[in-house]
Design an enzyme around this catalytic site. Structure first.
Site, mmCIF file in Angstrom:
data_model
loop_
_atom_site.group_PDB
_atom_site.id
_atom_site.type_symbol
_atom_site.label_atom_id
_atom_site.label_comp_id
_atom_site.label_asym_id
_atom_site.label_seq_id
_atom_site.Cartn_x
_atom_site.Cartn_y
_atom_site.Cartn_z
ATOM 1 N N GLY A 8 -2.017 -0.800 1.764
ATOM 2 C CA GLY A 8 -1.380 0.002 2.788
ATOM 3 C C GLY A 8 0.040 -0.476 3.019
ATOM 4 N N ASP A 109 -5.165 6.614 -0.410
ATOM 5 C CA ASP A 109 -6.129 6.122 0.577
ATOM 6 C C ASP A 109 -6.904 7.269 1.222
ATOM 7 O OD1 ASP A 109 -3.720 6.977 1.738
ATOM 8 O OD2 ASP A 109 -3.886 5.617 3.450
#
Length: 268
Positions: A8, A109
């Site tokens: 991330g 994601d």
């Protein structure tokens, strides 16, 4: 063993799977200035601490929303594990039907979360990921990824208040218990936390309505939350059915199972 990386903008979450079961996981800082060698040493130390042998890693899979980190971890995989990593990108088998205008624009994601949530909870679904950004994704019972909403994450909002104002401090993200607050810190916490709860409530309500209109289905929509701050927001809203902080790692393992034959052929 399978080593999975979920990259991330703020953190990298690593997980190790053995025979399809997650046996350990870690969270480290995302830093694009670090080299493959630096991350290689970090991973090696983490394995040693858990009593694991890096030589037992049979495959590596990477999901990244930071392009420069993808290259770094691919190089790490090749140098330290002698494996060509599977990367979650356009063309990989996921089992989803992506109905975004441009499927290549969907964050890896978001796709990984959708795969895991559909497998674990069934559709129709709304998946909320509380990361650097807060994302809302809609998935049908038939496995169609329809799209969603992207909002600033709580941490981004907090940092913006601190950086763009002269007198507001940096605050911890926690519930103050009040909205009529008598000091600046609690006033900011109230706006950040309760304001985000309000965003979640409204978007989920509107997305449920749209999802039911699109699918023409009366089946209840399941709402699954993941990400570091999911528990904090869940405490103040009624719209979240499940909090699943390891959703992305589990999604990576599921995608690996769909693509491992190609990976094993490549790594021979």
């Amino acid at each position: 063993m399978l080593l999975a990386f979920d990259v991330g903008n703020t953190n990298i979450v690593l997980g190790v799977f053995k025979d399809g079961e997650l046996i350990t996981n870690w969270r480290i800082e995302t830093n694009s200035r670090k080299s493959a060698d630096e991350y290689g040493m970090i991973v090696n130390q983490l394995f040693q601490y858990e009593g694991l042998d890096t030589a037992d890693v049979e495959d590596v899979i990477i999901s990244s929303v930071v392009p420069s980190m993808l290259f770094t971890l691919q190089h790490l995989s090749t140098k330290y594990f002698n494996k060509r990593a599977i990367t979650v990108e356009s063309g990989i088998k996921t089992g989803l039907i992506v109905k975004y205008d441009n499927p290549k624009q969907v964050g890896a994601d978001r796709i990984v979360n959708a795969v895991a949530a559909l497998h674990k909870y069934g559709g129709p679904l709304i998946i909320i990921d509380f990361g650097t950004a807060t994302t809302f994704c809609a998935v049908t019972e038939a496995g169609e990824y329809l799209g969603g909403t992207i909002a600033p994450g709580i941490k981004i909002s907090s940092e913006a208040l601190f950086e763009k104002t002269s007198q507001l401090p940096r605050v911890d993200l926690e519930e103050p218990g009040l909205t009529i607050c008598k000091n600046t810190v609690q006033s900011m916490q109230s706006g950040l936390v309760y304001g985000h709860m309000g965003i979640v409530d409204y978007i989920v309500k509107k997305m449920k309505k749209e999802l039911q209109e699109i699918t023409k289905s009366e089946k209840p929509v399941t709402v699954v939350a993941t990400g570091g701050l999911s528990t904090l927001i869940d405490s103040g809203v009624d719209c979240i059915d499940y909090v699943d902080k390891l959703l992305t790692l589990e999604g990576l393992e599921l995608i690996y199972e769909k693509n491992k034959k190609v990976s094993k052929a490549t790594n021979k």
